[in-house]
Design an enzyme around this catalytic site. Sequence first.
Site, PDB file in Angstrom:
ATOM      1  N   TYR A  91     -25.648  41.823   4.851  1.00  0.00           N
ATOM      2  CA  TYR A  91     -27.159  41.143   4.750  1.00  0.00           C
ATOM      3  C   TYR A  91     -27.755  41.882   3.726  1.00  0.00           C
ATOM      4  O   TYR A  91     -29.732  41.488   3.621  1.00  0.00           O
ATOM      5  CB  TYR A  91     -27.871  40.314   6.170  1.00  0.00           C
ATOM      6  CG  TYR A  91     -27.768  39.266   6.574  1.00  0.00           C
ATOM      7  CD1 TYR A  91     -27.500  38.647   6.350  1.00  0.00           C
ATOM      8  CD2 TYR A  91     -27.517  39.964   8.193  1.00  0.00           C
ATOM      9  CE1 TYR A  91     -27.066  37.468   6.811  1.00  0.00           C
ATOM     10  CE2 TYR A  91     -26.511  38.784   9.711  1.00  0.00           C
ATOM     11  CZ  TYR A  91     -26.310  37.119   8.408  1.00  0.00           C
ATOM     12  OH  TYR A  91     -25.410  36.702   8.925  1.00  0.00           O
ATOM     13  N   ASP A 150     -23.951  42.300  17.617  1.00  0.00           N
ATOM     14  CA  ASP A 150     -22.711  43.182  17.025  1.00  0.00           C
ATOM     15  C   ASP A 150     -22.566  44.080  17.154  1.00  0.00           C
ATOM     16  O   ASP A 150     -21.944  44.980  17.892  1.00  0.00           O
ATOM     17  CB  ASP A 150     -21.632  42.398  15.863  1.00  0.00           C
ATOM     18  CG  ASP A 150     -21.346  40.718  16.866  1.00  0.00           C
ATOM     19  OD1 ASP A 150     -21.001  40.782  18.088  1.00  0.00           O
ATOM     20  OD2 ASP A 150     -21.140  39.653  16.163  1.00  0.00           O
ATOM     21  N   HIS A 387     -17.910  42.128   3.577  1.00  0.00           N
ATOM     22  CA  HIS A 387     -18.342  40.387   3.825  1.00  0.00           C
ATOM     23  C   HIS A 387     -19.444  39.694   3.720  1.00  0.00           C
ATOM     24  O   HIS A 387     -20.462  40.851   4.356  1.00  0.00           O
ATOM     25  CB  HIS A 387     -17.893  39.893   5.685  1.00  0.00           C
ATOM     26  CG  HIS A 387     -18.496  40.752   5.985  1.00  0.00           C
ATOM     27  ND1 HIS A 387     -17.644  41.592   6.831  1.00  0.00           N
ATOM     28  CD2 HIS A 387     -19.478  41.295   6.789  1.00  0.00           C
ATOM     29  CE1 HIS A 387     -18.327  42.345   8.112  1.00  0.00           C
ATOM     30  NE2 HIS A 387     -19.144  41.557   7.631  1.00  0.00           N
ATOM     31  N   TYR A 473     -30.601  31.107   7.831  1.00  0.00           N
ATOM     32  CA  TYR A 473     -31.838  31.810   8.396  1.00  0.00           C
ATOM     33  C   TYR A 473     -32.299  33.473   8.135  1.00  0.00           C
ATOM     34  O   TYR A 473     -32.558  33.760   8.750  1.00  0.00           O
ATOM     35  CB  TYR A 473     -31.732  31.770  10.394  1.00  0.00           C
ATOM     36  CG  TYR A 473     -30.664  32.905  10.371  1.00  0.00           C
ATOM     37  CD1 TYR A 473     -29.606  33.143  10.804  1.00  0.00           C
ATOM     38  CD2 TYR A 473     -31.142  34.559  11.402  1.00  0.00           C
ATOM     39  CE1 TYR A 473     -28.677  33.431  11.624  1.00  0.00           C
ATOM     40  CE2 TYR A 473     -30.146  35.200  11.586  1.00  0.00           C
ATOM     41  CZ  TYR A 473     -29.132  34.912  11.632  1.00  0.00           C
ATOM     42  OH  TYR A 473     -28.636  36.082  12.179  1.00  0.00           O
ATOM     43  N   ARG A 474     -31.013  33.755   7.233  1.00  0.00           N
ATOM     44  CA  ARG A 474     -30.672  35.002   6.681  1.00  0.00           C
ATOM     45  C   ARG A 474     -30.013  35.256   5.656  1.00  0.00           C
ATOM     46  O   ARG A 474     -29.283  34.463   5.168  1.00  0.00           O
ATOM     47  CB  ARG A 474     -30.492  36.024   8.373  1.00  0.00           C
ATOM     48  CG  ARG A 474     -30.271  36.990   7.952  1.00  0.00           C
ATOM     49  CD  ARG A 474     -30.199  37.294   9.236  1.00  0.00           C
ATOM     50  NE  ARG A 474     -30.104  39.272   8.988  1.00  0.00           N
ATOM     51  CZ  ARG A 474     -29.849  40.101  10.680  1.00  0.00           C
ATOM     52  NH1 ARG A 474     -29.179  39.528  11.332  1.00  0.00           N
ATOM     53  NH2 ARG A 474     -29.550  41.725  10.543  1.00  0.00           N
TER      54      ARG A 474
END
Lengths: 528, 125, 540, 123
Positions: A91, A150, A387, A473-474
């Site tokens: 992100y 996580d 990723h 959402y993000r």
Amino acid sequence: MAIPPGVSNRDWQTALQQFVQAVGESGVFTSDEDIGLYRDAYSPLWEEPEERLASAAIAPTTTEQVSEVVRVANRFRIPIFPIATGRNLGYGGSAPNLSGSVVVDLKRMNRVIEVDDRRHFAIVEPGVSYFDLYRHIQDRGLKVWIDCPDPGWGSPLGNALDHGVGYTFGAYRDHFHSHCGLEAVLPNGDVIRTGMGALPGAKTWAEYRYGFGPTVDGLFAQGNVGIVTKMGFHLLPAPEAYQTSVVTVPRRNDIVPLIGLVNELEHAGLIGQPGYGSPLAARRADLEELLKRPGGPPAEDLDRFAQEQKLGSWTCRLQFYGAPAVIAAHIAYAKDRFTRDIPGATFEDGELLRFPLTQEQLDSVRKVAVGIPNLAAFGGRRGSDGHLWFAPVIPKTGEAVLEAQRVFMDVFARRGGPALISPFSMPATWMYRAFVFLMGFPISRSDVTVNQRTRETMREIIKVAAEHGWGEYRAAPAFQDDVMAAYSYNNSALLRLHETIKDAIDPNGIMAAGRSGIWPRHLRGRRA
Amino acid sequence: MRRAMLFLLLCVTGAAPSAVAQTAPSDKNGKAVFDKWCAPCHGAVAPARGMFGGGALPGTAALAVKYKGRVPAVLEERSNLAPGFIRTVVRNGVFGMPITRKTEISDAELEDLVAYLTRKSARGG
Amino acid sequence: MVLPPNVSEADFSAALGEFRSAVGADWVFSSDADVALYRDSYSIYWGEPEERVASAAVAPATVEEVQQVVRIANKYRIPLYPISTGRNLTYGGSAPTLRGSLVVDLKRMNRILAVDEKRHFALVEPGVSYFDLYNHIRERNLEVMLDVPDPGWGSPVGNSLDHGVGYTTAPFRDHFGSHCGMEVVTAEGEIIRTGTGAVPNSDNWQDFHYGAGPTIDGLFAQSNFGIVTKMGFWLMPMPEAYLTGTVTVPRYQDFDPLIHEVSYWEDLGLIGMPDYGSPIGGGFFAPPPAALAALMASGWPSIDALERFVGVEARPAWSVRLHFYGPEETVRANWQAAKRRFSGAIPGAAFQDGEFLRLPIPPEQEPTLPDKPRLGIPSLEVFAMVARNPSTANDPADGHADFFAMIPRKASAVWEAARVMFETYREMDTPAPYNPFSTPINYYSRCFIMAAVVPTWRDPARNSRSRELFARIMDRCAERGWGCYRTAPAFQDQLARTYSFNNNALLRFREKLKDSIDPNGILSPGRYGIWPASMRNTRA
Amino acid sequence: MNRVFRVVIACVMLSASAAYAQSDATRQKGNEVFQYWCATCHGRGAGMPGTIALTAKYKGALPGALEDRTDLTPQAVRFVVRNGAAIMPFFRKTEVSDADLDAITEYLVRRSPQPGERANTGR
């Protein structure tokens, strides 16, 4: 060394001196080598001209220093970008939205200010990681749990501000929702405390979240009107025991009652985070012909295959917390309900774990489920340099899951190449009331075509999701404009309100310009 | 407003003529208005135990204390309610009972309510 | 007629004409008699010049009409004051914060837009009351439970925007915390939808409350940044059963472990709002029994003295009633587990089994049911507390103003708060309904409330005294770091000032937001202490 | 920087000989920092993504857990901490300071051959 956009070399040199005065030599990073450490390790723009790079990094150790850094930035109109632990990989990591921003690295503000195991709360600074908070609690034998995501190296504060999520009970999994009270430095350097914290000598800052008057906390989450320097969290008291039971249902269309029943258990507070899967996912090779059928495989054929192979169509791992006898009652009740509503439902109970766990139990337990931070989620991703997450929010129903499978499979079919979604893909269940149909796209630090492809797919799939009424959402900074563009109700009235607020609170537009697609007035033209 | 004046006002308006509604008031509609707006406080059936002490519905309990059995505490059992008095209490409130606005009980509904609560008075003469 | 400040009679009259065109002549109230219906029935300034009265009221029926009302108000700079059901008595009712404001009465916007019994949510307009929503659910036998506050005529939208609270399990009790998605008409007349409602055709507006980007919903609660016209709420699936049980503990100092153990159950989401009490100290706001009054005659007793007193009384010092919701098997298992844990933590803990009820309650059983709000059934029974009762038979109050001190969830804080309240009342020569066995309310799960209920009157002399007491309580509590979560307009400026960290930095931040979102300052000026730039110097 | 170039640099650094002082205090500190920052991925226990990945990579030719390795050079350790490798991200100096990195390095190379000795690569 890069210079922030719109800043003269002379101002920049003066500003750097003032930053040094504010935080000391050791807290100012300007060498190319040091600034390189603030790159997004999973950047989808790696080594391309558009990669978002910092011009410098400043690492204050106190709120007063943060305040001084912000004042200097305001004086010279230097764009700044705060990070907590900077570890929200997938992100955006520690890199800014706007190239040339000065990263304000809060990692050195790492005090656990308070943990109360009778009133069940914690107050922490941004640099504290889940690992740190967990160790603090364990070292003192406190009887509270944290809910962790996580990556254990993430910051409770930063993760909450990114609307991050965890793995235990609904009310705790939503990390921003379970926060209580914050301290923030505003773009003019002023320090505010929200909720009860605004009352000098407040006794219930981390307990009662609203205080008096409107709640402004939400503006600081996924926002850019301040730097959060302290935050309180509600914690769970340590439950006595934990047990899982995996329910398996035979038919494809059982997904609808399965999700309906699990919702009921979860919203009633009887279970923690559910975990869905499909035993058929591992048998895709055997189902190749069926899967190629236009319009997808017929449910009856999949059901026949599942029956022949003695596999279920869907599973859900239910997690129970509480006193052993209560867990037993909950499991018996759940089994009764599933058996009544879904013919052929079967169950496999896990071991009843009483806390504290033995070393052997600790090694085998799913750690995030019992509030133990770790990095296990980074396993099993060989062959990639990282990723990028695509995280659309869909309704919590079987119908919506089946629709999302179809819609996203179509995207992959149209684009060619490997599909990340199959008729067996199930959503992530972190949100208390909604599903996230998560996908991780590959990132490469050596093959720019991988990233180009990922970016194209990402942009297309964001649009497709929006056409179906699903927003994300993000997202990483490279896609925040695209995501925000999907939230366009009434000619983007919400974004326009965000911009009005942004201009009022940060008139010079120095704070995290572009975060969540909110640009300050002077940069609004550059929105992607 | 001083309490004495309030009482005076109650008496004056209580004596005022009642024909203000444009359509004929209906005590059947009035029962629906009563059930929706009045019964939660002035109803006949009390809970076994109150949340904060007391042992009955607040309006009914208050009137029981006030009248000490001289007239029924339950409004629907009263036969001495005057139309003007009902209107005044609904629109002015009294003690803990608040004012009721016209977006809640319209003037027409108030007349229905009056018809309902005075049905016994009317029959009684 | 009261005019809005700085608005001429001619302009006001022209504006009223435009309002009538917007919403229909029937729904603009401007006669003295009609405007008086918007007075705060419990005003602590009743009949005095400071009483906050409206200039007129307008009652739109649709969001488009709300937009038109806002645009007209901007044109004439008329301050608006939106109310939903206007039934937050003791917190201002339907009267505006600023005298002369025009009340926007949303009672006619009373549509229930959705109740989903699979995903467990509702979407409603502001004029819908808890009664309305409850009846809607019961008529359709939907398998969801509402969390309701005490007054059932309140609005789920309005109550949550005032940070109102209920009685079931913690996540649902916090009504603003359990909202999900809202539609708002801004001060400039624009419609926004928050959360995923900003995605056109979103089918999960009531499932995910954040959407992407900052969350602005909090700005619309206890404030004046917009008019909320729709709001979603998460509901609890209808539990199968409800079980109560009471725990008593013998010693005065057992209160601390009692609270600690209850907090465990509470914070794991296993119980509804716990009900603390004391078999020795008397009921909620009741005067202390004679022996206790005698003990207190020479001042607040020491803990040792209280411990001895409890020994002589030979009754348990404290009690707590717990409420379990869920399948029968699990509520019984939870109560069993609770008995084991309380016994382990507190020697001498004793237990009494309470009601066991299967849900939903059959309609014919409802009227006689005790504790209706705990079962999600709206009522008005709370008013029994302040209505005429045997102890006020000859002199019932006309209303009350509540100060809810937010104190930490521990025994020492409860004891200190009871003493502070007691001493503050005594300073005012007022009978103090507090003693060393006073117990807190636990509306917000993480915080205790030590409540002060101050009577209000339609009599200026008596109100003046009530105001003084109220202000003194506010000061004494603020000195100790205890704020209050909500208050009537009459005290909002004073209370806002107690939240003064760093030279009122939070208030100044809110004012900046106010000026940017509502540049003409037309929306609810002064609400919760937030004044527009043009009126900031008039703050009380 | 492309992958080939990075590998070249890494090889150059691996073969460079550097004098490094060893001190118990530094190693102890290195152990602490390693346990804090590295062991959560590269520790010896179960479920460690770094250890799992290296086990898969070396297929038994080298130990999966870094603390069991005897072939690590200071340069390799420094390079990977500051540049990352595959999905392992790099670490900022507010996380692992240069002094911490020196200590980790001391700790991880404690069993590696001294400069001039032949490295035991396990082959």
